[in-house]
Design a protein around this motif. Structure first.
Motif, mmCIF file in Angstrom:
data_model
loop_
_atom_site.group_PDB
_atom_site.id
_atom_site.type_symbol
_atom_site.label_atom_id
_atom_site.label_comp_id
_atom_site.label_asym_id
_atom_site.label_seq_id
_atom_site.Cartn_x
_atom_site.Cartn_y
_atom_site.Cartn_z
ATOM 1 N N ALA A 18 -9.148 0.042 -9.116
ATOM 2 C CA ALA A 18 -9.649 0.468 -10.430
ATOM 3 C C ALA A 18 -9.570 1.979 -10.556
ATOM 4 C CB ALA A 18 -11.096 0.007 -10.614
ATOM 5 N N ALA A 19 -9.612 2.437 -11.799
ATOM 6 C CA ALA A 19 -9.735 3.871 -12.054
ATOM 7 C C ALA A 19 -11.116 4.313 -11.594
ATOM 8 C CB ALA A 19 -9.559 4.159 -13.541
ATOM 9 N N ILE A 20 -11.175 5.386 -10.787
ATOM 10 C CA ILE A 20 -12.459 5.905 -10.342
ATOM 11 C C ILE A 20 -12.641 7.316 -10.885
ATOM 12 C CG2 ILE A 20 -12.667 4.441 -8.315
ATOM 13 C CD1 ILE A 20 -11.628 6.747 -6.624
ATOM 14 N N LEU A 21 -13.884 7.597 -11.312
ATOM 15 C CA LEU A 21 -14.240 8.852 -11.967
ATOM 16 C C LEU A 21 -15.487 9.420 -11.291
ATOM 17 C CD1 LEU A 21 -13.987 7.536 -15.648
ATOM 18 C CD2 LEU A 21 -12.177 8.653 -14.346
ATOM 19 N N PRO A 63 -4.378 -6.573 -3.782
ATOM 20 C CA PRO A 63 -4.378 -6.142 -5.187
ATOM 21 C C PRO A 63 -3.121 -5.365 -5.551
ATOM 22 C CG PRO A 63 -5.788 -4.708 -3.892
ATOM 23 C CD PRO A 63 -5.347 -5.810 -2.965
ATOM 24 N N GLU A 64 -2.878 -5.252 -6.852
ATOM 25 C CA GLU A 64 -1.747 -4.483 -7.368
ATOM 26 C C GLU A 64 -2.229 -3.618 -8.532
ATOM 27 O OE1 GLU A 64 2.060 -6.495 -7.665
ATOM 28 O OE2 GLU A 64 1.120 -8.363 -7.003
ATOM 29 N N ILE A 65 -1.481 -2.546 -8.808
ATOM 30 C CA ILE A 65 -1.839 -1.706 -9.955
ATOM 31 C C ILE A 65 -0.876 -1.923 -11.120
ATOM 32 C CG2 ILE A 65 -3.036 0.027 -8.598
ATOM 33 C CD1 ILE A 65 -0.567 1.791 -8.752
ATOM 34 N N GLY A 66 0.284 -2.531 -10.885
ATOM 35 C CA GLY A 66 1.166 -2.934 -11.974
ATOM 36 C C GLY A 66 1.689 -1.826 -12.847
ATOM 37 N N PRO A 67 2.535 -0.927 -12.332
ATOM 38 C CA PRO A 67 3.134 0.084 -13.211
ATOM 39 C C PRO A 67 3.781 -0.571 -14.425
ATOM 40 C CG PRO A 67 3.678 0.536 -10.916
ATOM 41 C CD PRO A 67 3.008 -0.807 -10.938
ATOM 42 N N VAL A 68 3.620 0.019 -15.608
ATOM 43 C CA VAL A 68 4.115 -0.602 -16.830
ATOM 44 C C VAL A 68 5.643 -0.665 -16.857
ATOM 45 C CG1 VAL A 68 2.090 0.015 -18.176
ATOM 46 C CG2 VAL A 68 4.034 1.596 -18.085
ATOM 47 N N THR A 69 6.304 0.060 -15.963
ATOM 48 C CA THR A 69 7.768 -0.002 -15.880
ATOM 49 C C THR A 69 8.232 -1.237 -15.127
ATOM 50 O OG1 THR A 69 7.670 1.384 -13.892
ATOM 51 C CG2 THR A 69 8.032 2.496 -16.016
ATOM 52 N N GLN A 70 7.307 -1.970 -14.527
ATOM 53 C CA GLN A 70 7.640 -3.147 -13.745
ATOM 54 C C GLN A 70 7.123 -4.412 -14.430
ATOM 55 O OE1 GLN A 70 6.171 -2.637 -9.731
ATOM 56 N NE2 GLN A 70 7.117 -0.624 -9.488
ATOM 57 N N THR A 71 7.625 -5.542 -13.986
ATOM 58 C CA THR A 71 7.168 -6.831 -14.511
ATOM 59 C C THR A 71 5.697 -7.044 -14.171
ATOM 60 O OG1 THR A 71 9.381 -7.740 -14.157
ATOM 61 C CG2 THR A 71 7.585 -9.319 -14.481
ATOM 62 N N VAL A 72 4.961 -7.630 -15.079
ATOM 63 C CA VAL A 72 3.547 -7.915 -14.840
ATOM 64 C C VAL A 72 3.427 -8.862 -13.647
ATOM 65 C CG1 VAL A 72 1.412 -8.808 -15.825
ATOM 66 C CG2 VAL A 72 3.088 -7.689 -17.299
ATOM 67 N N LEU A 91 0.831 -1.192 0.000
ATOM 68 C CA LEU A 91 0.000 0.000 0.000
ATOM 69 C C LEU A 91 0.870 1.248 0.000
ATOM 70 C CD1 LEU A 91 -2.710 1.462 0.205
ATOM 71 C CD2 LEU A 91 -2.609 1.164 2.691
ATOM 72 N N ALA A 92 1.958 1.225 0.779
ATOM 73 C CA ALA A 92 2.862 2.380 0.827
ATOM 74 C C ALA A 92 3.452 2.668 -0.556
ATOM 75 C CB ALA A 92 3.975 2.122 1.835
ATOM 76 N N GLU A 93 3.770 1.609 -1.292
ATOM 77 C CA GLU A 93 4.305 1.779 -2.645
ATOM 78 C C GLU A 93 3.272 2.428 -3.560
ATOM 79 O OE1 GLU A 93 5.761 -1.014 -6.398
ATOM 80 O OE2 GLU A 93 5.731 -1.860 -4.373
ATOM 81 N N ILE A 94 2.002 1.993 -3.431
ATOM 82 C CA ILE A 94 0.938 2.570 -4.249
ATOM 83 C C ILE A 94 0.713 4.037 -3.869
ATOM 84 C CG2 ILE A 94 -1.550 2.478 -4.718
ATOM 85 C CD1 ILE A 94 -1.322 -0.588 -4.423
ATOM 86 N N GLU A 95 0.697 4.325 -2.557
ATOM 87 C CA GLU A 95 0.463 5.702 -2.115
ATOM 88 C C GLU A 95 1.570 6.644 -2.583
ATOM 89 O OE1 GLU A 95 -2.277 6.902 -0.692
ATOM 90 O OE2 GLU A 95 -3.095 4.894 -0.947
ATOM 91 N N SER A 96 2.775 6.120 -2.715
ATOM 92 C CA SER A 96 3.877 6.967 -3.180
ATOM 93 C C SER A 96 3.677 7.430 -4.621
ATOM 94 C CB SER A 96 5.213 6.213 -3.057
ATOM 95 O OG SER A 96 5.311 5.169 -4.019
ATOM 96 N N LEU A 97 2.824 6.705 -5.368
ATOM 97 C CA LEU A 97 2.553 7.043 -6.761
ATOM 98 C C LEU A 97 1.337 7.960 -6.919
ATOM 99 C CD1 LEU A 97 3.066 3.460 -8.236
ATOM 100 C CD2 LEU A 97 4.603 5.403 -8.533
ATOM 101 N N CYS A 98 0.736 8.359 -5.808
ATOM 102 C CA CYS A 98 -0.479 9.162 -5.851
ATOM 103 C C CYS A 98 -0.358 10.415 -6.731
ATOM 104 C CB CYS A 98 -0.901 9.539 -4.440
ATOM 105 S SG CYS A 98 -2.530 10.303 -4.350
ATOM 106 N N LEU A 111 -4.234 -2.297 -13.247
ATOM 107 C CA LEU A 111 -5.357 -1.479 -12.814
ATOM 108 C C LEU A 111 -6.585 -1.788 -13.666
ATOM 109 C CD1 LEU A 111 -6.074 0.962 -10.914
ATOM 110 C CD2 LEU A 111 -5.581 2.424 -12.887
ATOM 111 N N TYR A 112 -7.726 -2.002 -13.022
ATOM 112 C CA TYR A 112 -8.947 -2.278 -13.772
ATOM 113 C C TYR A 112 -9.536 -0.964 -14.280
ATOM 114 C CZ TYR A 112 -13.172 -4.680 -15.217
ATOM 115 O OH TYR A 112 -14.193 -5.203 -15.974
#
Length: 397
Positions: free
Chosen positions: A170-173, A258-267, A5-12, A194-195
Motif C-alpha cells: 500500500a501507499a504509506i504516508l 502481493p503485486e503493485i501492478g504498474p499501469v503499463t502492465q496487464t492487470v 520483490l526485485a522487480e518492485i525494488e527496481s521501481l523504487c 497498489l492499495y
C-alpha cells in the motif's frame, strides 16, 4: 532476492517521494482490520495482546509514540511513556483506545514499522474500530519475515474477529497524512494493484470494504450479505477463487505474494478474480478518499475515488485519462426505464444499484454479478438478520 520483490525494488525511484531528505511517500506492507466491540474488555484485551506481540517482534525498531492525551510525540524508550496495557486499565467503556507507535526518525516521515488503533466508544452507534500495522516491503516475500507476518495476520483474525480486513502493498504516508494526499493520488495513477488508504475509510468501514487487496478478509457477519459463509465461499469458488476458512472469517488471496501492478502492465489475474468474487460486498457509495484541496493540488475527490474503487472491474477504468481536468460528477447515465434486481439474481448490466429510499449502502455490479442481501446490524455490529430486497438501478456505467 525474490524475483517479484526485485522487480518492485527496481521501481523504487519512481514510487518513493523525498522532500528535505525525508521520505514522505513510499510503498510498504500494511494490514488493516475493521472490527466491532472495541469498547468491550474482550476486544481491548485482544488489542493489548496484539500490540505486545508486535512489540516483541519489532520493538527494537520503534522510536516514538503518540501521547494518548495530547497526541504529542513521546520517545518510546521514555520511562514515563505508559504501556497500552496500563493505559487501557484506566478506561471505561465510553472511552476510546487511540494508540500509535512508529519507527520513523521524524514525525513528518514515513515509517518502516508502525502500528495504530482507534476503537469505538460504548455510547456510539454504527462506529467501528480499527487496527493497522505496517512493515517493510520485503516482509511479504522473505520466508523468515513472512512467517512472522502470517502469525500476526492469523492472530488478528482469531482475536479481533474482524468484520472485514485487508493486507498487501500500500501507499504509506507520514502519521499526519492529510498533507501528502496529492502524492498518494499520484502514486495511485501509476500502480493499479497498489492499495491506497483514504480519509473516509474508517467512517465507511461499517458498510463494507471499499476494495480488495492481496489478502482480503471477509468476516462471517459480512458474508451474510451473500447468504452466509457457505454461500459466499461457493460463489468465490465458482469464479475460481479458493477461500480459506479461518475461525470466523474467509480469507482470500490473489496469489502467493502481493503485486503493485504498474499501469503499463496487464492487470494481475488474481486481483481481477478476487475483485469479481467480492464485488457484491463492496461499498458502492464510498464517497471521497481524500480531503479538500487547499491550493489547487490534485487529490482524490468523490469522482476519482469511485473510479479507483472500480479500477479492477474492466480495462480502461483506471487511471483517469486527464488527471489535471478531473470531473466531480460520478460516471454513469440515468437509465431510460426502471431496472429492478432482486437479491440472489444476476445483474443484467454494469451499474450502480441502491435500495430505494436510502443511500446508506449501494452496490456496483457487472453483468452476472449476484445481487446481495441487505444486512441489519445493531449499534455495535450485532447481526440482527439479513433481508432479501429489490435493488434499483441508479446509473448505468
Amino acid at each position: 532476492m525474490n524475483e517479484k520483490l526485485a522487480e518492485i525494488e527496481s521501481l523504487c525511484p519512481d514510487f518513493q517521494y523525498v522532500d528535505d531528505n525525508r521520505i514522505i511517500t513510499s510503498i510498504g506492507m500494511t494490514a488493516t482490520f475493521y472490527f466491532w466491540g472495541g469498547h468491550t474488555s474482550e476486544k481491548r484485551q485482544a488489542l493489548v495482546d496484539f500490540f505486545e506481540a508486535y512489540e516483541e517482534a519489532f520493538g527494537i525498531h520503534l522510536k516514538w509514540g503518540c501521547d494518548p492525551d495530547s497526541w504529542a510525540t513521546r520517545k518510546f524508550s521514555n520511562a514515563r511513556f505508559p504501556t497500552l496495557r496500563d493505559h487501557v486499565a484506566g478506561l471505561d467503556e465510553d472511552d476510546c483506545v487511540e494508540w500509535h507507535l512508529s519507527s520513523s526518525a521524524h514525525r513528518e516521515e514515513v515509517a518502516q514499522y508502525s502500528i495504530t488503533c482507534l476503537t469505538e466508544r460504548g455510547w456510539q452507534r454504527g462506529f467501528i474500530s480499527d487496527l493497522q500495522f505496517q512493515l517493510p516491503r520485503d516482509h511479504a516475500f522473505d520466508p523468515h519475515h513472512r512467517k512472522t507476518l502470517d502469525e500476526l495476520l492469523l492472530r488478528a483474525i482469531e482475536t479481533l474477529k474482524p468484520f472485514h480486513g485487508r493486507a498487501g502493498l500500500a501507499a504509506i504516508l507520514p502519521e499526519q497524512d492529510v498533507s501528502y494526499e496529492p502524492e498518494a493520488f499520484d502514486l495511485a495513477t501509476r500502480y493499479r494493484s497498489l492499495y491506497i488508504p483514504g480519509a473516509g475509510d474508517l467512517i465507511r468501514a461499517p458498510v463494507g470494504p471499499k476494495s480488495i487487496d492481496w489478502i482480503t478478509i471477509v468476516g462471517d457477519v459480512l458474508a451474510e450479505r451473500m447468504g452466509g459463509v457457505d454461500a459466499c465461499a461457493d460463489y468465490c469458488r465458482e469464479i475460481g477463487v479458493i477461500p480459506v476458512r479461518h475461525r470466523q472469517a474467509l480469507v482470500l488471496r490473489t496469489g502467493a505474494t502481493p503485486e503493485i501492478g504498474p499501469v503499463t502492465q496487464t492487470v494481475p489475474a488474481g486481483y481481477v478474480k478476487v475483485d469479481r468474487a467480492l464485488r457484491p460486498l463492496r461499498d458502492g457509495a464510498h464517497g471521497s478518499m481524500g480531503g479538500g484541496s487547499s491550493g489547487g493540488e490534485v487529490r482524490f475527490n468523490r469522482c476519482t475515488s469511485d473510479q479507483w474503487i472500480r479500477r479492477l472491474d474492466q480495462l480502461g477504468a483506471w487511471p483517469p485519462a486527464t488527471p489535471l481536468r478531473l470531473g466531480k460528477v460520478l460516471d454513469g447515465t440515468q437509465p431510460i426505464k426502471k431496472v429492478r434486481l432482486k437479491t440472489g439474481r444476476p445483474s443484467p448490466c454494469y451499474g450502480r444499484f441502491h435500495r430505494p429510499g436510502t443511500e446508506k449502502f449501494g452496490v456496483i455490479l457487472m453483468p452476472g454479478d449476484i445481487a446481495p442481501y441487505w444486512l441489519n446490524l445493531g449499534p455495535h455490529g450485532e447481526f440482527l438478520g439479513r433481508e432479501a430486497i429489490t435493488w434499483e438501478l441508479l446509473a448505468e456505467l
